[in-house]
Design a protein around this motif. Sequence first.
Motif, PDB file in Angstrom:
ATOM      1  N   THR A  46       0.860  -1.188   0.000  1.00  0.00           N
ATOM      2  CA  THR A  46       0.000   0.000   0.000  1.00  0.00           C
ATOM      3  C   THR A  46       0.893   1.234   0.000  1.00  0.00           C
ATOM      4  O   THR A  46       1.782   1.351   0.848  1.00  0.00           O
ATOM      5  CB  THR A  46      -0.877   0.000   1.270  1.00  0.00           C
ATOM      6  N   ILE A  47       0.670   2.133  -0.942  1.00  0.00           N
ATOM      7  CA  ILE A  47       1.495   3.347  -1.018  1.00  0.00           C
ATOM      8  C   ILE A  47       0.635   4.581  -1.332  1.00  0.00           C
ATOM      9  O   ILE A  47      -0.485   4.454  -1.832  1.00  0.00           O
ATOM     10  CB  ILE A  47       2.617   3.239  -2.084  1.00  0.00           C
ATOM     11  N   THR A  48       1.201   5.740  -1.035  1.00  0.00           N
ATOM     12  CA  THR A  48       0.623   6.989  -1.561  1.00  0.00           C
ATOM     13  C   THR A  48       1.645   7.707  -2.445  1.00  0.00           C
ATOM     14  O   THR A  48       1.276   8.599  -3.202  1.00  0.00           O
ATOM     15  CB  THR A  48       0.183   7.949  -0.428  1.00  0.00           C
ATOM     16  N   ALA A  49       2.931   7.323  -2.299  1.00  0.00           N
ATOM     17  CA  ALA A  49       3.991   8.008  -3.046  1.00  0.00           C
ATOM     18  C   ALA A  49       4.083   7.458  -4.464  1.00  0.00           C
ATOM     19  O   ALA A  49       4.892   6.563  -4.761  1.00  0.00           O
ATOM     20  CB  ALA A  49       5.321   7.868  -2.327  1.00  0.00           C
ATOM     21  N   CYS A  63       7.527   5.337  -5.139  1.00  0.00           N
ATOM     22  CA  CYS A  63       8.636   5.390  -4.178  1.00  0.00           C
ATOM     23  C   CYS A  63       8.431   4.285  -3.153  1.00  0.00           C
ATOM     24  O   CYS A  63       7.392   4.221  -2.502  1.00  0.00           O
ATOM     25  CB  CYS A  63       8.658   6.733  -3.449  1.00  0.00           C
ATOM     26  N   LEU A  64       9.445   3.421  -3.030  1.00  0.00           N
ATOM     27  CA  LEU A  64       9.349   2.276  -2.108  1.00  0.00           C
ATOM     28  C   LEU A  64      10.518   2.252  -1.147  1.00  0.00           C
ATOM     29  O   LEU A  64      11.674   2.441  -1.563  1.00  0.00           O
ATOM     30  CB  LEU A  64       9.331   0.968  -2.894  1.00  0.00           C
ATOM     31  N   LYS A  70      11.721  -7.086   2.136  1.00  0.00           N
ATOM     32  CA  LYS A  70      10.657  -7.706   1.344  1.00  0.00           C
ATOM     33  C   LYS A  70      10.365  -6.911   0.060  1.00  0.00           C
ATOM     34  O   LYS A  70       9.740  -7.417  -0.858  1.00  0.00           O
ATOM     35  CB  LYS A  70       9.392  -7.849   2.191  1.00  0.00           C
ATOM     36  N   PHE A  96      -2.433  -4.811   2.817  1.00  0.00           N
ATOM     37  CA  PHE A  96      -1.154  -4.645   2.125  1.00  0.00           C
ATOM     38  C   PHE A  96      -0.244  -3.601   2.787  1.00  0.00           C
ATOM     39  O   PHE A  96       0.857  -3.350   2.302  1.00  0.00           O
ATOM     40  CB  PHE A  96      -1.392  -4.318   0.650  1.00  0.00           C
ATOM     41  N   SER A  97      -0.709  -3.006   3.893  1.00  0.00           N
ATOM     42  CA  SER A  97       0.199  -2.126   4.644  1.00  0.00           C
ATOM     43  C   SER A  97       0.801  -2.894   5.819  1.00  0.00           C
ATOM     44  O   SER A  97       1.592  -2.345   6.584  1.00  0.00           O
ATOM     45  CB  SER A  97      -0.546  -0.894   5.163  1.00  0.00           C
ATOM     46  N   GLY A  98       0.403  -4.153   5.972  1.00  0.00           N
ATOM     47  CA  GLY A  98       0.936  -4.978   7.051  1.00  0.00           C
ATOM     48  C   GLY A  98       0.186  -4.804   8.354  1.00  0.00           C
ATOM     49  O   GLY A  98       0.480  -5.484   9.347  1.00  0.00           O
ATOM     50  N   TYR A 164      -5.736   9.263   1.847  1.00  0.00           N
ATOM     51  CA  TYR A 164      -5.143   9.215   3.185  1.00  0.00           C
ATOM     52  C   TYR A 164      -4.701  10.625   3.543  1.00  0.00           C
ATOM     53  O   TYR A 164      -3.957  11.275   2.817  1.00  0.00           O
ATOM     54  CB  TYR A 164      -3.944   8.263   3.194  1.00  0.00           C
ATOM     55  N   TYR A 169      -7.991   7.369   6.751  1.00  0.00           N
ATOM     56  CA  TYR A 169      -8.608   7.239   5.434  1.00  0.00           C
ATOM     57  C   TYR A 169      -9.759   8.231   5.261  1.00  0.00           C
ATOM     58  O   TYR A 169     -10.449   8.559   6.236  1.00  0.00           O
ATOM     59  CB  TYR A 169      -9.164   5.826   5.257  1.00  0.00           C
TER      60      TYR A 169
HETATM   61  C1  LIG Z   1      -1.651   5.141   3.682  1.00  0.00           C
HETATM   62  C2  LIG Z   1      -0.302   4.487   3.565  1.00  0.00           C
HETATM   63  C3  LIG Z   1       0.625   4.948   2.644  1.00  0.00           C
HETATM   64  C4  LIG Z   1       1.888   4.363   2.511  1.00  0.00           C
HETATM   65  N1  LIG Z   1       2.744   4.834   1.549  1.00  0.00           N
HETATM   66  C5  LIG Z   1       3.930   4.204   1.354  1.00  0.00           C
HETATM   67  C6  LIG Z   1       4.782   4.606   0.294  1.00  0.00           C
HETATM   68  O1  LIG Z   1       4.487   5.536  -0.466  1.00  0.00           O
HETATM   69  N2  LIG Z   1       5.947   3.923   0.116  1.00  0.00           N
HETATM   70  C7  LIG Z   1       6.329   2.888   0.948  1.00  0.00           C
HETATM   71  O2  LIG Z   1       7.398   2.311   0.758  1.00  0.00           O
HETATM   72  N3  LIG Z   1       5.521   2.482   1.979  1.00  0.00           N
HETATM   73  C8  LIG Z   1       4.336   3.110   2.180  1.00  0.00           C
HETATM   74  N4  LIG Z   1       3.508   2.689   3.188  1.00  0.00           N
HETATM   75  C9  LIG Z   1       3.964   1.621   4.088  1.00  0.00           C
HETATM   76  C10 LIG Z   1       3.779   0.235   3.487  1.00  0.00           C
HETATM   77  O3  LIG Z   1       2.444  -0.022   3.101  1.00  0.00           O
HETATM   78  C11 LIG Z   1       4.201  -0.800   4.529  1.00  0.00           C
HETATM   79  O4  LIG Z   1       5.447  -0.448   5.057  1.00  0.00           O
HETATM   80  C12 LIG Z   1       4.406  -2.147   3.952  1.00  0.00           C
HETATM   81  O5  LIG Z   1       3.305  -2.590   3.236  1.00  0.00           O
HETATM   82  C13 LIG Z   1       4.696  -3.140   5.070  1.00  0.00           C
HETATM   83  O6  LIG Z   1       4.638  -4.418   4.495  1.00  0.00           O
HETATM   84  P1  LIG Z   1       5.208  -5.705   5.207  1.00  0.00           P
HETATM   85  O7  LIG Z   1       4.376  -5.919   6.437  1.00  0.00           O
HETATM   86  O8  LIG Z   1       5.001  -6.776   4.208  1.00  0.00           O
HETATM   87  O9  LIG Z   1       6.643  -5.420   5.476  1.00  0.00           O
HETATM   88  C14 LIG Z   1       2.245   3.276   3.345  1.00  0.00           C
HETATM   89  C15 LIG Z   1       1.312   2.794   4.294  1.00  0.00           C
HETATM   90  C16 LIG Z   1       0.061   3.390   4.401  1.00  0.00           C
HETATM   91  C17 LIG Z   1      -0.945   2.858   5.413  1.00  0.00           C
END
Ligand SMILES: Cc1cc2nc3c(=O)[nH]c(=O)nc-3n(C[C@H](O)[C@H](O)[C@H](O)COP(=O)(O)O)c2cc1C
Length: 172
Positions: A46-49, A63-64, A70, A96-98, A164, A169
């Motif tokens: 899950t990303i916003t970047a 951007c990751l 992982k 997907f944000s864990g 977000y 949310y």
């Molecule tokens: C709203 C939201 C936005 C996020 N944006 C990013 C992002 O832009 N880039 C990034 O690397 N992680 C971002 N994250 C964090 C990742 O989702 C999180 O670190 C990752 O999925 C953890 O996965 P894992 O439990 O498999 O390690 C964001 C999380 C949330 C809740």
Amino acid sequence: MTKTREAIVLDKQRMDPVLYRDAMSRYAGHVQLVTTALGNERRGVTITAACSVSDNPATILICLNNNNAKNEIFFKSGIFALNALGAHHQALADAFSGKTNLTTDERFATGKFDTLVTGAPVLADALAAFDCRVIEIKRASTHNIIFGEVVAVHFDETKPALLYMNRDYHTL
Ligand SMILES: Cc1cc2nc3c(=O)[nH]c(=O)nc-3n(C[C@H](O)[C@H](O)[C@H](O)COP(=O)(O)O)c2cc1C
């Protein structure tokens, strides 16, 4: 201790990360799911970047975090899909944000996934999905910026988007 003095001066000039994050919390971002696959492995984050770079050739960037081992699969696979999430995807965004501590298979079971051209998992009911081949990866401190050329898109009728902002949310 010139070195220490230099370091102190640099630290003072550097923006406090907490202050920066507080300011960024006022910034509204579309919540998106970026996915990839390599062999039998797949991953989604899950990303916003993420944003559009150009329409010709159609190019986007994401951007990751490169401190998360992982995420290595994204830097090796050469493909990714960017899926723009809708208001109905909050549980999927959490998965997907864990936040909900699910396994990879359980995370992917929270949605229906297909593939388009590259083989990266595409969320069937994404507001829009962009299937990309990686053209460049640039390291930027804690994050890698991945540029992708869009080779296929999938989008449907307009539905409310998942945003977000203020550390929570919202829908639009
Ligand atoms: C709203 C939201 C936005 C996020 N944006 C990013 C992002 O832009 N880039 C990034 O690397 N992680 C971002 N994250 C964090 C990742 O989702 C999180 O670190 C990752 O999925 C953890 O996965 P894992 O439990 O498999 O390690 C964001 C999380 C949330 C809740």
